[in-house]
Design a protein around this motif. Structure first.
Motif, PDB file in Angstrom:
ATOM      1  N   VAL E  93       0.715  -1.221  -0.070  1.00 59.88           N
ATOM      2  CA  VAL E  93      -0.081  -0.106   0.063  1.00 59.88           C
ATOM      3  C   VAL E  93       0.920   1.285  -0.015  1.00 59.88           C
ATOM      4  CG1 VAL E  93      -1.518   1.200   1.140  1.00 59.88           C
ATOM      5  CG2 VAL E  93      -1.864  -1.121   1.332  1.00 59.88           C
ATOM      6  N   LEU E  94       0.839   2.104  -1.004  1.00 61.32           N
ATOM      7  CA  LEU E  94       1.486   3.228  -1.067  1.00 61.32           C
ATOM      8  C   LEU E  94       0.573   4.486  -0.782  1.00 61.32           C
ATOM      9  CD1 LEU E  94       4.197   4.592  -3.357  1.00 61.32           C
ATOM     10  CD2 LEU E  94       2.199   6.061  -2.865  1.00 61.32           C
ATOM     11  N   VAL E  95       1.121   5.059   0.484  1.00 60.06           N
ATOM     12  CA  VAL E  95       0.312   6.437   0.758  1.00 60.06           C
ATOM     13  C   VAL E  95       1.037   7.725   0.325  1.00 60.06           C
ATOM     14  CG1 VAL E  95      -0.554   7.548   2.901  1.00 60.06           C
ATOM     15  CG2 VAL E  95      -0.498   5.141   2.906  1.00 60.06           C
ATOM     16  N   ALA E  96       0.450   8.490  -0.582  1.00 60.90           N
ATOM     17  CA  ALA E  96       0.844   9.670  -0.955  1.00 60.90           C
ATOM     18  C   ALA E  96       0.321  10.689  -0.483  1.00 60.90           C
ATOM     19  CB  ALA E  96       0.894   9.606  -2.200  1.00 60.90           C
ATOM     20  N   CYS E  97       0.988  11.786   0.011  1.00 61.17           N
ATOM     21  CA  CYS E  97       0.283  13.107   0.667  1.00 61.17           C
ATOM     22  C   CYS E  97       0.735  14.333  -0.073  1.00 61.17           C
ATOM     23  CB  CYS E  97       0.274  12.747   2.143  1.00 61.17           C
ATOM     24  SG  CYS E  97       1.622  13.695   2.951  1.00 61.17           S
ATOM     25  N   ALA E  98      -0.196  15.268  -0.263  1.00 57.70           N
ATOM     26  CA  ALA E  98       0.234  16.454  -0.993  1.00 57.70           C
ATOM     27  C   ALA E  98       1.118  17.534  -0.285  1.00 57.70           C
ATOM     28  CB  ALA E  98      -1.221  17.115  -1.413  1.00 57.70           C
ATOM     29  N   GLY E  99       0.794  17.579   0.965  1.00 59.36           N
ATOM     30  CA  GLY E  99       1.840  18.678   1.813  1.00 59.36           C
ATOM     31  C   GLY E  99       2.002  18.196   2.868  1.00 59.36           C
ATOM     32  N   THR E 100       3.043  18.720   3.591  1.00 57.83           N
ATOM     33  CA  THR E 100       3.658  18.655   4.921  1.00 57.83           C
ATOM     34  C   THR E 100       2.434  18.420   5.931  1.00 57.83           C
ATOM     35  OG1 THR E 100       5.622  19.292   4.397  1.00 57.83           O
ATOM     36  CG2 THR E 100       5.079  19.048   6.908  1.00 57.83           C
ATOM     37  N   SER E 101       1.507  19.436   5.931  1.00 60.05           N
ATOM     38  CA  SER E 101       0.077  19.289   6.601  1.00 60.05           C
ATOM     39  C   SER E 101      -0.796  18.386   6.507  1.00 60.05           C
ATOM     40  CB  SER E 101      -0.434  20.685   6.445  1.00 60.05           C
ATOM     41  OG  SER E 101       0.230  21.917   6.048  1.00 60.05           O
ATOM     42  N   ASP E 102      -0.909  17.333   5.644  1.00 60.82           N
ATOM     43  CA  ASP E 102      -1.513  16.282   5.542  1.00 60.82           C
ATOM     44  C   ASP E 102      -0.794  15.104   6.204  1.00 60.82           C
ATOM     45  OD1 ASP E 102      -3.350  17.729   3.859  1.00 60.82           O
ATOM     46  OD2 ASP E 102      -1.858  17.478   2.260  1.00 60.82           O
ATOM     47  N   LEU E 103       0.459  15.058   7.009  1.00 62.62           N
ATOM     48  CA  LEU E 103       0.880  14.202   7.281  1.00 62.62           C
ATOM     49  C   LEU E 103       0.280  13.448   8.380  1.00 62.62           C
ATOM     50  CD1 LEU E 103       4.930  15.102   7.504  1.00 62.62           C
ATOM     51  CD2 LEU E 103       3.743  12.772   6.512  1.00 62.62           C
ATOM     52  N   PRO E 104      -0.550  13.869   9.381  1.00 69.31           N
ATOM     53  CA  PRO E 104      -1.341  13.370  10.457  1.00 69.31           C
ATOM     54  C   PRO E 104      -2.245  12.331   9.732  1.00 69.31           C
ATOM     55  CG  PRO E 104      -1.007  15.579  11.014  1.00 69.31           C
ATOM     56  CD  PRO E 104      -0.422  15.432   9.790  1.00 69.31           C
ATOM     57  N   VAL E 105      -2.925  12.915   8.932  1.00 70.21           N
ATOM     58  CA  VAL E 105      -3.867  11.985   8.399  1.00 70.21           C
ATOM     59  C   VAL E 105      -3.171  10.747   7.565  1.00 70.21           C
ATOM     60  CG1 VAL E 105      -5.820  11.805   6.544  1.00 70.21           C
ATOM     61  CG2 VAL E 105      -5.658  13.864   8.253  1.00 70.21           C
ATOM     62  N   ALA E 106      -1.959  11.127   6.824  1.00 72.19           N
ATOM     63  CA  ALA E 106      -1.446  10.085   5.964  1.00 72.19           C
ATOM     64  C   ALA E 106      -0.802   9.118   6.962  1.00 72.19           C
ATOM     65  CB  ALA E 106      -0.156  10.536   5.156  1.00 72.19           C
ATOM     66  N   GLU E 107      -0.486   9.403   8.034  1.00 67.01           N
ATOM     67  CA  GLU E 107       0.080   8.506   8.967  1.00 67.01           C
ATOM     68  C   GLU E 107      -1.057   7.362   9.653  1.00 67.01           C
ATOM     69  OE1 GLU E 107       3.057   9.234  12.431  1.00 67.01           O
ATOM     70  OE2 GLU E 107       1.468   9.147  13.562  1.00 67.01           O
ATOM     71  N   GLU E 108      -2.151   7.974   9.726  1.00 66.48           N
ATOM     72  CA  GLU E 108      -3.138   7.434  10.030  1.00 66.48           C
ATOM     73  C   GLU E 108      -3.399   6.159   9.252  1.00 66.48           C
ATOM     74  OE1 GLU E 108      -6.602   9.396  12.427  1.00 66.48           O
ATOM     75  OE2 GLU E 108      -7.770   8.245  10.713  1.00 66.48           O
ATOM     76  N   ALA E 109      -3.245   6.378   7.705  1.00 70.04           N
ATOM     77  CA  ALA E 109      -3.482   5.636   6.828  1.00 70.04           C
ATOM     78  C   ALA E 109      -2.525   4.359   6.828  1.00 70.04           C
ATOM     79  CB  ALA E 109      -3.743   6.302   5.608  1.00 70.04           C
ATOM     80  N   TRP E 110      -1.190   4.774   6.895  1.00 71.04           N
ATOM     81  CA  TRP E 110      -0.217   3.780   6.871  1.00 71.04           C
ATOM     82  C   TRP E 110      -0.136   2.884   8.270  1.00 71.04           C
ATOM     83  CZ3 TRP E 110       2.844   8.510   5.936  1.00 71.04           C
ATOM     84  CH2 TRP E 110       3.589   8.964   6.919  1.00 71.04           C
ATOM     85  N   THR E 120       4.011  -1.351   3.496  1.00 66.39           N
ATOM     86  CA  THR E 120       3.503   0.260   3.052  1.00 66.39           C
ATOM     87  C   THR E 120       4.907   0.854   2.586  1.00 66.39           C
ATOM     88  OG1 THR E 120       4.061   1.227   5.092  1.00 66.39           O
ATOM     89  CG2 THR E 120       1.739   0.198   5.052  1.00 66.39           C
ATOM     90  N   ASP E 121       4.423   1.810   1.852  1.00 62.65           N
ATOM     91  CA  ASP E 121       5.488   2.956   1.137  1.00 62.65           C
ATOM     92  C   ASP E 121       4.865   4.294   1.179  1.00 62.65           C
ATOM     93  OD1 ASP E 121       7.850   3.805   0.108  1.00 62.65           O
ATOM     94  OD2 ASP E 121       7.437   2.982  -1.900  1.00 62.65           O
ATOM     95  N   ARG E 122       5.760   5.187   1.116  1.00 56.43           N
ATOM     96  CA  ARG E 122       5.130   6.665   1.601  1.00 56.43           C
ATOM     97  C   ARG E 122       5.672   7.574   0.538  1.00 56.43           C
ATOM     98  NH1 ARG E 122       6.562   5.264   7.732  1.00 56.43           N
ATOM     99  NH2 ARG E 122       5.380   3.568   7.388  1.00 56.43           N
ATOM    100  N   LEU E 123       4.798   8.510   0.067  1.00 54.58           N
ATOM    101  CA  LEU E 123       5.304   9.592  -0.852  1.00 54.58           C
ATOM    102  C   LEU E 123       4.927  11.141  -0.050  1.00 54.58           C
ATOM    103  CD1 LEU E 123       5.044   8.849  -4.453  1.00 54.58           C
ATOM    104  CD2 LEU E 123       7.238   9.120  -3.111  1.00 54.58           C
TER     105      LEU E 123
END
Lengths: 246, 246, 246, 246, 246, 246, 246, 246
Positions: E93-110, E120-123
């Motif tokens: 599962v790759l989790v990509a996020c648009a900006g630094t401010s979106d990180l909390p939500v992205a972390e919840e996903a991964w 998982t992988d992350r961008l």
């Protein structure tokens, strides 16, 4: 020059002549010192009313220092730095409010109307679910020249009042309520859609605007430059088409 | 009995006495025959004005058959079945509209005001993006006792007009516009949030409501039962707290 | 590699070449240390402007430590870590704002435009309800190459200004107001529905976006790779159909 | 007198001098005859462009009778009754649109820009889900002085384009889409919240407004009365506070 | 009994068997002690994953006392009280996020996807306005079996990503932004209206939901009771009507 | 060149390779002839599926002339110009819909999934107010690899279904309903806020999007270029902080 | 099997036993033939009431052919294919509606209540702006066991009525109105925010739902399986905390 | 006089006789002292229940001082200053809530119903995603005379419950949720659009309103003045038109 530039604000010294009523200072977003400076500039100029709205205690303290005769109404956050005395024959503005929680907005309305030289009367806690409390005051309502009705939640009171009086009614929705009141939206929509005839609406929680509108209404026909003669070039009335189609 | 029951409607014969102004019949959703029946019932009772709003040609045909003296204004869908003659000293209502597309709503306003016995004047096509066209009419605006401003799109005209006159301003948002006008919502919000002092708003496209409010305003202080004496139990004015906090 | 990976952010070193203008760091949601790290990385690379928006005092302290030449504008929360000097013939951006409460957003606009190398002028407190204050500055408005208009409440000022100038107008709605202002929605809708021609809108409170758009406009036609020759394969213009139907 | 009163409209003959660009007639809500009358009045006055927007075939027929040289663009409902010829060094406006369904709005934009004397280029069907189709045209995008981006649905194309060019970008949301597109609201919000720098937005489906804004931008700095000298009373730049807090 | 009644909650011990995945405890609105009690009850039952979402430090302290092996991720407020170990052949599962401010939500996903046994992988920081940063990672994107895209503001990133990969894309709007972002509404509408094919959306800020959906997708076709045989009563496919109308 | 320019559309011949699935033509806003031209261009290129959505009978007639093997599904307006044959081991997509009125959207979903090579099953009229009708089909639901749930009104069915199965659930809100359904908004919000785990949502009435998402899910892990090896540079998993605060 | 599968619908033969009341067929979106088939299936099963709502004349014609005893109410589009006879001691449902335009919804309510075996009474045209028309019927209102109040526009009537009676009140907002009525939203919000106690709301224009709720209320306490004995395991009432805090 | 004027509130001593139930004091926006004064006035008058809603601990302290027998429920902020004892044959109100976070609203409902003399039962944590937890309590649900269902997020529980019982269902949306829950709007819309028959809705978080409505329902038919005789002038039932059109 018709205005004075304080750097952060332009004080309009001719407004009272050109249009109507007091200079009003919206305190939210201004420092106490800025507010006091604007008040000082305005008081130095002629005799029009000077009001401050949405003031905190800190604003009041700063203004009272430069203008000690100011009246301070903490429930509504109103400062009356200079008001008009009501004339002998001043019109009567009745402010009715649906519930105790609507009082701050109602006070904003009647303090404004008084500062503009109107006489005022008040009815408190006359919600539509206990209609006999309102009907018991019908005569008092009918004595008013203008009625301001303040209500939150479903905002139904203005429709009811308008059906009882011949005076124009100004409806003020408030943000009182919760859930689907959506911060006053329900009351606002209710008032705009009133089935009653002779009603107009101001912004949510805008007691000042209602009081000022009431004062303008009472002054209607007195201040206009053309005196009793009316327009010199009256338009011809529309000639309606009286014939049925075919 | 203060009202007559037609089965599908209750005609209120005392409204003109109790509150103010004409019986008004909202034609949308009624058949031409139903409309004509209600008009017949209302005309048989006293001398108050009788109006029909949002009428189609079919409604007009049916009403003109039973009330041949009716005036028919097809642009706004107004039928004036019985109107008042303006008094010598009748107040003047000026209706200003921002663009040609706002004319149907503006006509609804001035036809209503005239039916209530007001004199009227009109200004057409005075949008804010060409402000000199409006300023050229400043004197004419200032002659009015009440100003009704009709505008769609951004709804900015009432703010501008209110700054030019001392009369109360009634703002009527229209559904003219497209896209983010959202059927008049943009104009409605604009008018409710006006930075001008002395303005109140009616529903989107509600020219009738504005005209009726204007007539109520002009009558304010004339019809009230208590005459020149004012309220017999005047409330004491609030005694503001003049002392600063510490 | 065209960008540098800090772990929590990817610094894009080629943006100034590829598109236009400064690297901008949106401070909200970043720690002071993160903000300072990004600034350090950006300053180490070429000469493009570097800005921080929506900074608190804590962000400012951290950035000033690593970049002492930074300019700090606390009213708008702007940090100009590296700006451009205006050229001799730099265009002029005028920022007009309707009320004192709109100043933080207006400052964000003019600080941004200056950091991009523009000259700026400002008009404060020129709301539409006192239109003579605006008209008194017509010449000053007409000297500008681009006008940014900042207003809350009903958002009517941009329409008025656009009718007075030939320059493109960028409208910035603010969240100033209460009740049916709905945090800037009323002003936003008003500006989008402007009846004026030559106006475009940015997000609510987005003074930075307006300043940056103004700078792009002033640079239009100077930086493009094809120089004065224009496109090598110009499309044929549409051949309109001049014939009437039948 | 700076304007002519046709009864149902006031034709403003000085607009082209005072502000910028053509007289534009919004046909919706006007009869073909009214439209043709206004066009006739406008063509009799000077040499500014004259456009009609949102015209139907019936409007076109009436206008072509009184103004046979008019260009008729039925896809967008545009009538160019009198346009400007592009100068040798006219700027280039590129109009990009996301999908075939956005073409009517895109055409409104480029026809307007051409009527104002701009050169134009077009890119069609370059939606974000097939980004290589857009990237293949990067050079063509970068040749433009102003870019107009027209998109419905999620409205993401302007953000992407703005990252590829140095020119100012004008974003036009369209009502193309269904369901949660809410008649263009989704695209409008998307464009207003763009993370890209150098973008501004016009009303939903307002291709005319985008074309006119593009023309104003290209004229920026050429028409202003003060010539190359700039403002005679330049404000002092804000002196930022460079010291950290403690 | 398939569930245990704690008085304030009913713990469902069979959910992991009946449907899929971990018991998840939503901490907001629960006291730390209540949260720890539920965790204790869940850990005593079988081997399914046990997660807590939207936990504060106080929740974490209470849970770590009763379940010391818990992993605590403060940026997203996630507690992994018991997770699955990824299988050898676990999907990616790759989790990509648009900006630094979106990180909390992205972390919840991964964190969620990992707790369900996925690799998982992350961008991070691959917004659409700098599309080359995203394109540089195209291969990495294409290695993923499921892609989760997290973005606020205009929410355009998922459309772009979906055009680059063959994997299903789960879009997560965030409340990052201001003004007309309306707490994530703009991003949500953008993602729902994506022109890309192969995308579905979860609630604003719902990183947990996206991670769980990704895990379900990777498990699709493995856990179903009927094995490789498929449905025993397959419906006949619709027989389309191939004939043109006349 | 990876795409073909038809003037009014750019046909993307590599999409099936680059990302996934069929070329889809959205017929609304295109003429029958334009639609047929695009179909012809797409069929001439490789073997990927070719679909037309939201077609009318006129579109169908035009397409069937150029592509006689096309399947025409008038209830949903789908044209399958070229579909894939389901593989032996194709996954099973079950489409459940709440009421008879939701059938057009449900058909759009299953026709799409079949055109992508999936096997399908269907459940019709299983609303939540008669839950035993749904529970009677629990086994059938559990045989599916992916479940698509289509519902209007309150949109509650997906939550219920998700609790019964281990497969991923794609929820499709429909515009079925009246009053406060607000054209599908109620169902959309309901589905986005589902308390169930393992669910994602597509646009209102977007049966095509749901069918395509289902097909992508079933293909997940099969088409990716990196084969069984996974990412060559796997990120280190986050090391959670296991220590309580003090 | 508790239901019958007609292919396009599942007829639930046990609903009347399991829960309450008639099978109701929502005609919109069904063909006349489909509607008649479902009615036939339902009439063949037991003696529960069978209704069709939102029927057109074409639906009525098809149903009357298969069920000649059906009652057809064209104003509301209701078909009563089989109703209950009111018992001697049936409760009384009063339906009050604010204006003539609300009659179709009001009729839907009382026809439904009668089909469920209730006695009904009606009050028409009792809007809040003429409150004496309502008060004249206070006794009649107080005789009802359940009151249904139907109103559009501001939706104020239910608050007023609830204050006059002891019976439970069901409020039905209608889409009657224009402008800021927003298709019934204003009335809906008004009713949800009622300051009165003893009121609940159904969907906009949902007269059927109100009638059915009224019938359920009248049946409350009669049909429940446990007879007069009540629950066998009554919960202990909450023991409130009577001590003040310190 | 039917009410007592406290200056800031009018206490209505006859409400319990005229309509139904307790005097209720909404504490929000009132000081503890004001609240205690109103309670004192109400307790001095007859035997009707007296409640305070949305009280804080400070309100509770003040009220307990003047009314020591008051029950204080801090989770819901309810004060029962005087309640009714349930009669032998009192009806049973079951309050079901979807999740633990909905408990404060649910408690408000059952405390209210008990204060009105009803017996109550409760079901907690029975969300739709684990439907077997709800079905396990079917018998308990069916014993209730009225069911109150409290749910946030998607608000689907009332539809499900209504299908299982014959009693009337009152649905209470809560503001529990995040993102697109929009403070309870999603649940509210879901409940208003329920496909179930026999359900009505109160405002978001309005547990008090639901409890009061339940009590009114249980009292229906017992308190009405006309006793068992019914209306003396029953309206004739509508005579439906049984003939098909042609």
């Amino acid at each position: 020059m018709p205005f004075e530039d304080l750097g952060f604000a332009r004080v309009d010294h001719h407004r009272a002549l050109r249009s109507f009523g007091p200079e009003v200072v919206y305190a939210r977003g201004k420092t106490p010192d800025e507010t006091a400076s604007i008040v000082t500039a305005l008081l130095g100029d002629g005799g029009a009313p000077v009001l401050v709205t949405r003031a905190t205690q800190a604003h009041a303290d700063a203004v009272l220092e430069v203008a000690p005769a100011t009246g301070w109404h903490p429930r509504s956050g109103m400062l009356v730095c200079r008001g008009l005395d009501p004339a002998e024959d001043a019109g009567l503005v009745l402010v009715a409010c649906a519930g105790t929680s609507d009082l701050p907005v109602a006070e904003e309305a009647w303090v404004t109307a008084e500062a503009f030289g109107c006489r005022t009367d008040r009815l408190v806690d006359v919600g539509v679910a206990g209609v006999h409390r309102l009907l018991a005051d019908t005569e008092r309502l009918q004595r008013a020249d203008v009625v301001v009705v303040v209500a939150g939640m479903e905002g139904a009171l203005p429709s009811l009042v308008t059906g009882l009086v011949a005076a124009p009614v100004i409806a003020v929705p408030t943000s009182v309520g919760y859930g689907a009141a959506f911060e006053g939206l329900a009351a606002l929509l209710g008032m705009l859609n009133s089935c009653a005839v002779g009603i107009a609406v101001v912004n949510i929680d805008n007691g000042f605007g209602a009081g000022a509108m009431a004062a303008r209404i009472l002054a209607a026909g007195r201040h206009k430059p053309n005196g009793p003669d009316g327009p010199d070039e009256p338009d011809e009335p529309d000639e309606p088409d009286r014939k049925a189609s075919g």
